[in-house]
Structures are given as structure tokens and as C-alpha cells.
Design an enzyme around this catalytic site. Sequence first.
Site, PDB file in Angstrom:
ATOM      1  N   HIS A 102       0.839  -1.196   0.000  1.00  0.00           N
ATOM      2  CA  HIS A 102       0.000   0.000   0.000  1.00  0.00           C
ATOM      3  C   HIS A 102       0.870   1.240   0.000  1.00  0.00           C
ATOM      4  CE1 HIS A 102       0.722  -1.196   4.191  1.00  0.00           C
ATOM      5  NE2 HIS A 102       0.728   0.093   4.502  1.00  0.00           N
ATOM      6  N   HIS A 104       0.717   5.150   1.268  1.00  0.00           N
ATOM      7  CA  HIS A 104       0.044   6.220   1.991  1.00  0.00           C
ATOM      8  C   HIS A 104       0.150   7.494   1.150  1.00  0.00           C
ATOM      9  CE1 HIS A 104       0.223   4.243   6.109  1.00  0.00           C
ATOM     10  NE2 HIS A 104       1.162   3.565   5.491  1.00  0.00           N
TER      11      HIS A 104
HETATM   12  P1  5GP Z   1       1.728   0.519   7.461  1.00  0.00           P
HETATM   13  O1  5GP Z   1       2.346   0.791   8.789  1.00  0.00           O
HETATM   14  O2  5GP Z   1       1.587  -0.953   7.183  1.00  0.00           O
HETATM   15  O3  5GP Z   1       2.413   1.261   6.335  1.00  0.00           O
HETATM   16  O4  5GP Z   1       0.298   1.170   7.518  1.00  0.00           O
HETATM   17  C1  5GP Z   1      -0.892   0.459   7.606  1.00  0.00           C
HETATM   18  C2  5GP Z   1      -1.998   1.479   7.673  1.00  0.00           C
HETATM   19  O5  5GP Z   1      -3.222   0.818   7.514  1.00  0.00           O
HETATM   20  C3  5GP Z   1      -2.069   2.234   9.019  1.00  0.00           C
HETATM   21  O6  5GP Z   1      -1.932   3.633   8.797  1.00  0.00           O
HETATM   22  C4  5GP Z   1      -3.452   1.857   9.570  1.00  0.00           C
HETATM   23  O7  5GP Z   1      -4.101   2.916  10.225  1.00  0.00           O
HETATM   24  C5  5GP Z   1      -4.194   1.412   8.329  1.00  0.00           C
HETATM   25  N1  5GP Z   1      -5.212   0.391   8.584  1.00  0.00           N
HETATM   26  C6  5GP Z   1      -5.038  -0.765   9.267  1.00  0.00           C
HETATM   27  N2  5GP Z   1      -6.176  -1.474   9.272  1.00  0.00           N
HETATM   28  C7  5GP Z   1      -7.091  -0.751   8.574  1.00  0.00           C
HETATM   29  C8  5GP Z   1      -8.461  -0.979   8.245  1.00  0.00           C
HETATM   30  O8  5GP Z   1      -9.078  -1.984   8.590  1.00  0.00           O
HETATM   31  N3  5GP Z   1      -9.080  -0.024   7.503  1.00  0.00           N
HETATM   32  C9  5GP Z   1      -8.420   1.104   7.097  1.00  0.00           C
HETATM   33  N4  5GP Z   1      -9.136   1.989   6.379  1.00  0.00           N
HETATM   34  N5  5GP Z   1      -7.138   1.352   7.395  1.00  0.00           N
HETATM   35  C10 5GP Z   1      -6.473   0.427   8.129  1.00  0.00           C
END
Ligand code: 5GP
Length: 115
Positions: A102, A104
Site C-alpha cells: 500500500h 500512503h
Molecule cells: P503501514 O504501517 O503498514 O504502512 O500502515 C498500515 C496502515 O493501515 C495504518 O496507517 C493503519 O491505520 C491502516 N489500517 C489498518 N487497518 C485498517 C483498516 O481496517 N481499515 C483502514 N481503512 N485502514 C487500516
Amino acid sequence: MNADPDCIFCKIVAGQIPAKKVFEDEELIAFHDIHPWAPVHVLIIPRVHIASLADVVPDHDALLGRLLGLAPRLMKQLGVHNGFRTVVNTGRDGGQEVQHLHMHVLGGPRPWLRG
Ligand code: 5GP
Ligand code: ZN
């Protein structure tokens, strides 16, 4: 399409858990992050389960190009006109929490919660 039954983002792709979607097509989905760090914080993901940026292969090049290219269009659509930040956390040392690729995309007036 390749999916991981234990992956939360695959569940969003499948419609098994809700998300505030802002974009979807045959390859990509974008939705608001559940814990935003900035006034606008969306995640752009491929529908296909790719665990992280470390797992991409040359066949994914076009998909990655589309994913990156979607960011400015979405920011414009969401009213972000003063620039934005793109972040792809990768692997444990990269701080990746969800093991489905993903990006951001963060924007809106500062201050932001993080970054
Ligand atoms: P990472 O640290 O893996 O780059 O970021 C994962 C992101 O996914 C986090 O910012 C977290 O808030 C978001 N996230 C985790 N679970 C969910 C979910 O069920 N729905 C949504 N919309 N965002 C999620
Ligand atoms: Zn997944």
C-alpha cells in the site's frame, strides 16, 4: 485474483470489511486510512495480494506506475492543492504493519499527527 484469506486489505478488496473508498478500478482501490495522520490520508492498494514492495517483480511495473500516478489525481479530487506526501513502508525495519502493498498519500494543512 490472488488473495490471502488472513489479509485485512484483501478483505477490503473483497468487500468483507467496510472502508471509505475514494477510488476503485479493475486493478486498484483507494480508501481513507482508519487512523489518519493528516487531514487527508488515503491508502492506495492493488487488488491483487502483493505482500510488500520487496515482493514486486517486473510484471508489476505497469501496476506500480498506475498506483503512483493515481496519487496526484486523488489529491486533486479530495481538494489537496498545496502538495502531499507519499510513503511506502516496506518490511519490518521499514515499519510496515499491514502485509499487503500500500502507498500512503497524505495532504492537507499542517500540523499533522506524524511526519
Ligand atoms: P503501514 O504501517 O503498514 O504502512 O500502515 C498500515 C496502515 O493501515 C495504518 O496507517 C493503519 O491505520 C491502516 N489500517 C489498518 N487497518 C485498517 C483498516 O481496517 N481499515 C483502514 N481503512 N485502514 C487500516
Ligand atoms: Zn492482501
